[in-house]
Motif scaffolding. Structure first.
Motif, PDB file in Angstrom:
ATOM      1  N   ASP A 114       0.892  -1.150  -0.006  1.00  0.00           N
ATOM      2  CA  ASP A 114       0.082   0.069   0.080  1.00  0.00           C
ATOM      3  C   ASP A 114       0.818   1.386   0.087  1.00  0.00           C
ATOM      4  N   ARG A 157       2.488   1.551  -3.405  1.00  0.00           N
ATOM      5  CA  ARG A 157       1.356   1.810  -4.779  1.00  0.00           C
ATOM      6  C   ARG A 157       1.094   3.528  -4.395  1.00  0.00           C
ATOM      7  N   THR A 158       0.693   3.832  -3.285  1.00  0.00           N
ATOM      8  CA  THR A 158       0.396   5.107  -2.807  1.00  0.00           C
ATOM      9  C   THR A 158       1.461   6.153  -3.450  1.00  0.00           C
ATOM     10  N   LYS A 211      -3.473  12.610   3.083  1.00  0.00           N
ATOM     11  CA  LYS A 211      -4.428  11.634   2.319  1.00  0.00           C
ATOM     12  C   LYS A 211      -3.944  10.185   2.477  1.00  0.00           C
ATOM     13  N   LEU A 212      -2.748  10.053   3.017  1.00  0.00           N
ATOM     14  CA  LEU A 212      -2.359   8.463   3.259  1.00  0.00           C
ATOM     15  C   LEU A 212      -3.050   8.273   4.540  1.00  0.00           C
ATOM     16  N   VAL A 248      -6.929   7.386   4.232  1.00  0.00           N
ATOM     17  CA  VAL A 248      -7.242   6.307   3.491  1.00  0.00           C
ATOM     18  C   VAL A 248      -6.982   5.221   4.367  1.00  0.00           C
ATOM     19  N   TYR A 249      -5.735   5.029   4.907  1.00  0.00           N
ATOM     20  CA  TYR A 249      -5.338   3.917   5.685  1.00  0.00           C
ATOM     21  C   TYR A 249      -4.866   4.362   7.146  1.00  0.00           C
ATOM     22  N   ASP A 279      -8.160   0.617  -0.955  1.00  0.00           N
ATOM     23  CA  ASP A 279      -7.406   0.737  -2.112  1.00  0.00           C
ATOM     24  C   ASP A 279      -8.337   1.459  -3.554  1.00  0.00           C
ATOM     25  N   SER A 290      -8.549   4.876  -2.461  1.00  0.00           N
ATOM     26  CA  SER A 290      -7.149   5.462  -2.765  1.00  0.00           C
ATOM     27  C   SER A 290      -7.086   5.880  -4.161  1.00  0.00           C
ATOM     28  N   LEU A 293      -6.925   9.790  -5.765  1.00  0.00           N
ATOM     29  CA  LEU A 293      -5.548  10.286  -6.827  1.00  0.00           C
ATOM     30  C   LEU A 293      -5.974  10.522  -7.995  1.00  0.00           C
ATOM     31  N   THR A 301      -3.296  -1.164 -10.244  1.00  0.00           N
ATOM     32  CA  THR A 301      -3.951  -1.265  -9.048  1.00  0.00           C
ATOM     33  C   THR A 301      -4.035  -2.971  -8.972  1.00  0.00           C
TER      34      THR A 301
END
Length: 778
Positions: free
Chosen positions: A83, A86-87, A105-106, A109-110, A487, A490, A494, A511
């Motif tokens: 994750d 990928r982010t 943002k990170l 989402v997570y 995901d 996310s 984005l 993804t």
């Protein structure tokens, strides 16, 4: 011609004098040896009292529990690393943003990291940070470009705790390169421990990095409990050292031959008693999901140790008298069967072999001793008739009855006497009698004796482990859906409101490559039109507006469940990113040994996933399971709790467990559950072990009887039946059919002797001036 005939007779006699290979003796001897060995195994295996203070099923359950923890920890660590990378890749593909924006943002989402930070690599300046302080001093920025420089690493803090640091690069053209760092503790994600279990993460040196289940000092009620906690900690440290040594072994060498399942090193250990109970530990190393592969998490050299204390059972399950009596009965019945075969099959055949060889050598003075049973009796009568024919009597004179046409018309006037038809008991019937005798012992052993019954004591620890492991699976499925939805969110965050469809498809394809959980991903407009897609064809109803639920089942009438997650695209007038989950991915999470049948069911208790074959949206196989799951889903306190039950009925004993989705995330609103069940008869419990040994003894008895008697029938009885027909035909006057032996054994030797007698009768006819068949036709 006479020289050639004499040479052929000499060759046949030489063969008859050769040592016999195979024949009737080896099958009977093998049967005797197998029955003796089986009697010894029965006396030792069933006569040895089973006194397992710790049933093997309990030990195996702890091993599976540790494997579940290792799988969950490995999946969580790899998911976090994937994750983060990928982010960062999605940020790098867009326009430059500030470090605060990246972390905001990170974090939105997570919610999986304890701390995060962005550092400028060249200057080492901290640009932004969230959560707890990240130990940045442990990062050597000069070595980040080296091979493995960005690999995750563990760092020990001053307070003794361990943090796992993961890294990703943020690179935009024209700006200094930045390092995105996250830190997290090595805690187990959603492993259900129950009340009396301790679980720990251990490094390659045997050092405990984190543990769960040990009471904190404030919650210890008495000095006695405090002493037990100290002993538990000491025992856990000992198990950690031993597990680290075992985890360093090669998985192929550490496993028993033929064992499969978990790809890493796993096993069990036992320790010294604590307050009258025995501590048991299961251990498992972090292993990749596929053979021969490795992941970032497996490269950390971590292993998992699970410890629980269980009471010992010193009661004896079976009596040694049963094994001794069973062995004695087998010896008696086996002796009767072997005696029957020796007296009615082997000895008559050997006597007949000697008689036939005597006649072939010219000793015709004494009558043939005719056996009393079966084909050997028929051959004996035929030999005596041939003996009298060699002495000068005609075939008609040696037979009792009116003449009948010979098969080839080779008698005087084309006639031959009628054969005797009384055969009494055949050799096959004698073999069947021996088989029935052995079945008298084997059948009760397989079907009746030493049955476990419905009063078997199933250790409570096994029932508890079924509940906790099912709860762990439910949490894994819930987290997988939550991670999948995160995901999708996310990607939606984005993509933004200016991304073109081609760029959308590229993001969706990337993804799907990084996550195997999706079957297809696509972007829907507010009117239900597909704007961009990747993977299989979308299953969302064409032209239908996206729903409001973050995760839903698209169609309840399809052959397989269509589960999809939705995330709204900002600034796109209701457009959403849709990710359809692969059902095989969810099913793969359920494939754990030692749990029996496992199902994912929805709020109406319809099946959505399984570790074995199933029909989509079918009901559970029994009404009691359906009621059990419905009762488990009833809210107790803040949420529903997992539960387990032990069913005793005429069908046997069954262990069942159910766990509803608990915890946070969008998947909780689905109100799904995971249910598992298995028969107790499949577990290594002493009562069932004794029953299985008894059944095995009966199966071995049947196998020995079928193998040896079948061998005897194929090698001896079938050729003997054919030889009996040939011998009677020869005695009736057929002098033209040549007799060939099938095997170099007693039956083959008799066939060779009959062939010599046939040749002698032919020469006798020539000497007496009997017209040949050819001359008669001329």
């Amino acid at each position: 011609m006479a020289a050639s005939s004499a040479k052929r007779r000499h060759k046949v006699r030489k063969r008859a004098d050769m040592s016999l290979l195979g024949g009737i003796r080896p099958p009977i001897a093998a049967l005797s040896a197998l029955l003796l060995a089986l009697a010894a195994l029965t006396a030792f295996g069933l006569g040895n009292p089973i006194k397992d203070p710790l049933p093997k099923a309990v030990l195996t359950s702890q091993q599976h529990f540790a494997e579940d923890g290792a799988i969950a920890l490995r999946a969580s660590l790899d998911e976090s690393i994937t994750d983060l990378n990928r982010t960062a890749a999605l940020f790098n593909a867009g326009d430059p943003v500030s470090a605060d924006t990246v972390l905001d943002k990170l974090g939105s989402v997570y919610q999986k990291w304890r701390g995060s930070a962005v550092v400028e690599i060249k200057s080492g300046k901290l640009l932004a940070a969230r959560g707890e302080n990240v130990p940045l001093l442990a990062v050597d920025r000069d070595k980040l470009a080296d091979p493995g420089g960005l690999a995750p690493r563990m760092v020990r803090l001053k307070n003794g705790e361990t943090r796992l640091l993961t890294f990703a690069l943020l690179s935009w053209e024209g700006q200094p390169q930045q390092l995105l760092v996250t830190s997290n503790s090595l805690k187990f994600p959603g492993v259900s421990l129950g009340k009396f279990r301790v679980i720990a993460v251990v490094d390659s040196g045997g050092q405990i990095l984190s543990s769960d289940g040990i009471p904190v000092p404030e919650k210890i009620p008495s000095d006695t409990v405090e002493e037990e906690v100290k002993q538990t900690k000491k025992q856990l440290a000992s198990f950690a050292k031993r597990s680290a040594e075992k985890a360093a072994e090669n998985p192929l060498k550490a496993k028993e031959p033929g064992s499969g399942g978990f790809l890493g090193v796993s096993g069990t250990m036992t320790g010294k008693r604590i307050s009258g109970e025995r501590p048991i530990a299961g251990y498992a190393s972090l292993a990749a999901p596929e053979p021969g592969e490795s992941t970032d998490a497996t490269g950390l050299g971590l292993s998992v140790v699970s410890l629980v204390t269980v009471p010992e059972n010193t009661s004896r399950v079976n009596s040694p008298l049963f094994g001794l009596l069973s062995a004695a009965a087998l010896l008696v019945i086996g002796a009767l069967a072997v005696t029957l075969l020796l007296g009615t099959v082997q000895r008559p055949l050997i006597r007949l072999f000697l008689e036939s060889r005597r006649l072939s050598r010219g000793d015709l003075t004494r009558p043939v001793t005719v056996p009393r049973f079966g084909e050997t009796r028929r051959i004996g009568h035929a030999l005596d008739r041939l003996r009298r024919q060699l002495l000068g009597e005609t075939p008609e004179a040696t037979a009792d009855g009116a003449p009948a046409t010979a098969p080839n018309g080779d008698g005087p006037g084309g006639k031959a006497p009628r054969r005797r038809r009384g055969r009494r008991v055949g050799t096959r019937a004698l073999l069947a009698t021996g088989g029935i005798l052995l079945l008298v012992w084997s059948a009760p052993m397989m079907l009746l004796l030493n049955r476990a019954g419905d009063s078997v004591v199933v250790p409570q620890q096994i029932v508890s482990d079924q509940r906790e492991r099912t709860d762990t699976l439910a949490d894994r499925v819930r987290r997988a859906l939550n991670e999948g939805h995160a995901d999708i969110v996310s990607v939606a965050t984005l993509i933004g409101d200016r991304t073109e469809p081609d760029a959308m498809s590229a993001v969706l394809e990337r993804t799907m490559e990084e996550h195997a959980r999706y079957q297809s991903m696509y972007v829907l407009s507010g009117d239900g039109e597909v704007i961009a897609k990747a993977g299989d064809a979308p299953k969302h109803p064409e032209g239908q507006k996206p729903g409001a639920d973050p995760i839903t089942v698209l169609d309840t009438d399809s052959k397989e469940p269509r589960i999809a997650g939705y995330a709204e695209l900002p600034g796109r007038d209701g457009a959403v990113v849709v990710g359809e989950f692969r059902v095989d991915f969810l099913n793969s999470l359920l494939k754990r040994p030692g749990l029996g049948q496992v199902r994912i069911v929805d709020a109406e208790r319809r099946v959505l996933g399984s570790n074995t074959g199933y029909l989509a949206f079918e009901k559970l196989p029994s009404e009691r399971l359906d009621s059990f799951v419905a009762g488990t889903n009833q809210q107790v306190g803040l949420s529903a709790k997992p539960s387990s039950v032990l069913y005793r009925s005429g069908d046997g004993i069954q262990i069942a467990a159910a766990a509803p989705f608990a915890g946070g995330g969008v998947a909780k609103a689905l109100r799904w559950s995971v249910v598992s069940w298995q028969p107790a008869s499949g577990l290594a419990i002493p009562e069932y072990s004794a029953q299985n040994r008894t059944v095995l003894a009966g199966l071995l008895g049947v196998t020995a009887a079928a193998g040896c008697l079948g061998w005897l029938h194929i090698i001896v009885v079938r050729p003997l039946r054919d030889l009996a027909k040939q011998a009677e035909t020869l005695a009736d006057g057929d002098r033209r059919t040549v007799l060939y032996p099938r095997h170099h054994d007693e039956v083959g030797a008799i066939a060779r002797s009959l062939e010599l007698l046939r040749q002698q009768l032919q020469e006798q006819r020539k000497r007496d001036g009997a017209p040949s068949a050819l001359a008669g036709r001329n």
